[in-house]
Design an enzyme around this catalytic site. Structure first.
Site, PDB file in Angstrom:
ATOM      1  N   GLY A 158      36.831  -5.497 -14.074  1.00 49.01           N
ATOM      2  CA  GLY A 158      37.749  -5.700 -12.956  1.00 49.01           C
ATOM      3  C   GLY A 158      38.551  -6.973 -13.033  1.00 49.01           C
ATOM      4  O   GLY A 158      39.085  -7.430 -12.018  1.00 49.01           O
ATOM      5  N   SER A 202      35.595  -4.203  -9.363  1.00 49.61           N
ATOM      6  CA  SER A 202      34.926  -3.375 -10.370  1.00 49.61           C
ATOM      7  C   SER A 202      34.614  -1.984  -9.824  1.00 49.61           C
ATOM      8  O   SER A 202      34.570  -1.014 -10.586  1.00 49.61           O
ATOM      9  CB  SER A 202      33.650  -4.052 -10.864  1.00 49.61           C
ATOM     10  OG  SER A 202      32.763  -4.336  -9.799  1.00 49.61           O
ATOM     11  N   CYS A 240      29.362 -18.464  -9.240  1.00 50.37           N
ATOM     12  CA  CYS A 240      28.537 -17.491  -8.540  1.00 50.37           C
ATOM     13  C   CYS A 240      27.128 -17.996  -8.266  1.00 50.37           C
ATOM     14  O   CYS A 240      26.501 -17.593  -7.294  1.00 50.37           O
ATOM     15  CB  CYS A 240      28.489 -16.189  -9.329  1.00 50.37           C
ATOM     16  SG  CYS A 240      27.689 -16.330 -10.946  1.00 50.37           S
ATOM     17  N   CYS A 265      30.187 -17.814 -19.162  1.00 52.56           N
ATOM     18  CA  CYS A 265      29.620 -16.515 -18.788  1.00 52.56           C
ATOM     19  C   CYS A 265      30.404 -15.383 -19.442  1.00 52.56           C
ATOM     20  O   CYS A 265      29.825 -14.443 -19.990  1.00 52.56           O
ATOM     21  CB  CYS A 265      29.639 -16.373 -17.267  1.00 52.56           C
ATOM     22  SG  CYS A 265      28.863 -14.863 -16.657  1.00 52.56           S
ATOM     23  N   VAL A 286      34.681  -5.183  -4.817  1.00 52.61           N
ATOM     24  CA  VAL A 286      35.687  -4.141  -4.690  1.00 52.61           C
ATOM     25  C   VAL A 286      36.448  -3.926  -5.994  1.00 52.61           C
ATOM     26  O   VAL A 286      36.807  -2.791  -6.332  1.00 52.61           O
ATOM     27  CB  VAL A 286      36.666  -4.472  -3.534  1.00 52.61           C
ATOM     28  CG1 VAL A 286      37.417  -5.770  -3.801  1.00 52.61           C
ATOM     29  CG2 VAL A 286      37.627  -3.329  -3.287  1.00 52.61           C
TER      30      VAL A 286
END
Length: 367
Positions: A137, A26, A209, A113, A24
């Site tokens: 985001g 980005s 992730c 990352c 949501v």
């Protein structure tokens, strides 16, 4: 406000590339970018091979997320690119994560990352597209002050992500935009609902992730089998208290999972020696750290000796002194481990940070 994107040219002449993870946050950035009147392009990184990506859930940049990002772009009428960064992500983030655990360290993969594929590669691609800026985001603020660009904490302290972005360089900040930095999460979801986005209620992705189920030990054991070799659990006084099933199951400061009874006081992991296969434990006071050596420094501010230091993302900043290579805490910090990030602030402003390579114990207090 930061949601205005601070474009250096008129919106009609600008091209905004939006890094879209499929979540949501980005997606709302893409909505806000489109509302400026600039040309907008969505870009999503594929970080896993196709077969694995389709099956993943609870992560970012996986199969469902790529589809969700495409749907948002289609609804907004903007182009959407998918970039295959699977190899770079595996080598630069996942393999390094496993290597750090194999050394008995506590890595922070999100910082790697952000310093690699998310900013270096995405910024490079955005510039190839002739972009005016790359928008993400992240909940941080980009502040232009006194002729330079600074990185500040997100206005909502519950969402602030500055700890993970300390490696952002001044040159990158010139090109990056963070339009959500002034906004609380509920407002972001309201914008998504108002725009009719299907991802308005989508749960946030996991911090790590590539370990959506939280079982990082299984991943590390698969990549570095030697971390699963059994060994001794040894008290700081030299007493062997029991055996463990691999150093991969332990991090500095850990208490749960030791399963050692009959002691006068609780014990915590205070050291990991992977070559000797030893997990060293001791009372909480043995975790006290007076200072830490920090390397791979990225510094965004002027020289500053008095700082506020964070050594964990959820820990409050603590007063400290910084000499350019070592941080000395005003009072002992607990659970500080090599591999973690030490990030320095002056109030809301991020000064810089680096990777902790060694800790210096504080004098042990009496039991």
């Amino acid at each position: 406000m930061s949601r205005n994107f601070d474009l250096p040219v008129a919106p009609s002449e600008a091209r905004i590339v939006v890094a879209m993870s499929g979540g949501v946050d980005s997606s709302v950035v893409a909505v806000l970018a489109a509302q400026t009147g600039a040309e907008v392009i969505g870009v999503t990184m594929q970080l896993y091979d196709h077969g694995e990506a389709v099956a993943r859930s609870g992560s970012c940049c996986a199969g469902q997320d790529i589809y969700d990002a495409k749907v948002v772009c289609d609804n907004l009428g903007i182009p959407h690119y998918v970039l295959d960064y699977e190899t770079r992500f595996r080598e630069g983030v996942i393999d390094q994560f496993a290597d750090e655990y194999a050394k008995g360290r506590t890595p922070i993969p999100c910082t790697q990352c952000n310093q690699g594929v998310k900013f270096v590669d995405l910024i490079g691609f955005a510039k190839e597209l002739g972009a005016t800026c790359l928008a993400t985001g992240h909940y941080v603020r980009r502040v232009e002050r006194e002729g330079r660009v600074e990185l500040w904490k997100g206005k909502d302290p519950r969402r602030d992500q500055s700890y993970f972005l300390y490696g952002t360089t001044a040159e990158q900040l010139d090109f990056l935009r963070f339009p959500l930095g002034d906004m609380p999460k509920p407002e972001v979801r309201q914008i998504a609902e108002g725009a009719g986005l299907e991802v308005a209620g989508k749960p946030d992705s996991q911090d790590i992730c590539f370990v959506p189920d939280g079982d990082y030990a299984s991943l590390v054991k698969k990549l570095r089998p030697e971390t699963a070799a059994p060994g001794d659990i040894v008290h700081v006084d030299g007493t062997v208290l029991g055996q463990h099933e691999g150093v991969v199951h332990y991090t500095i400061g850990q208490r749960r999972g030791l399963e050692i009874g009959g002691l006068a006081e609780p014990v915590y992991v205070v050291g990991i020696e992977p070559d000797a296969r030893i997990v060293r434990v001791g009372p909480r006071r043995a975790l006290a750290v007076a200072s830490a050596s920090v390397e791979d420094i990225n510094w965004l501010a002027e020289d500053q000796r008095e700082v506020e230091a964070k050594v964990r993302s959820l820990a409050p900043p603590t007063p400290a002194l910084w000499d350019g290579s070592r941080v000395t805490f005003a009072k002992p910090e607990y659970g500080v481990a090599p591999g973690q990030s030490a990030v320095f602030y002056d109030g809301e402003r991020l000064l810089g940070g680096g990777t902790i390579t060694e800790t210096q114990a504080a004098a042990l207090e009496p039991a």
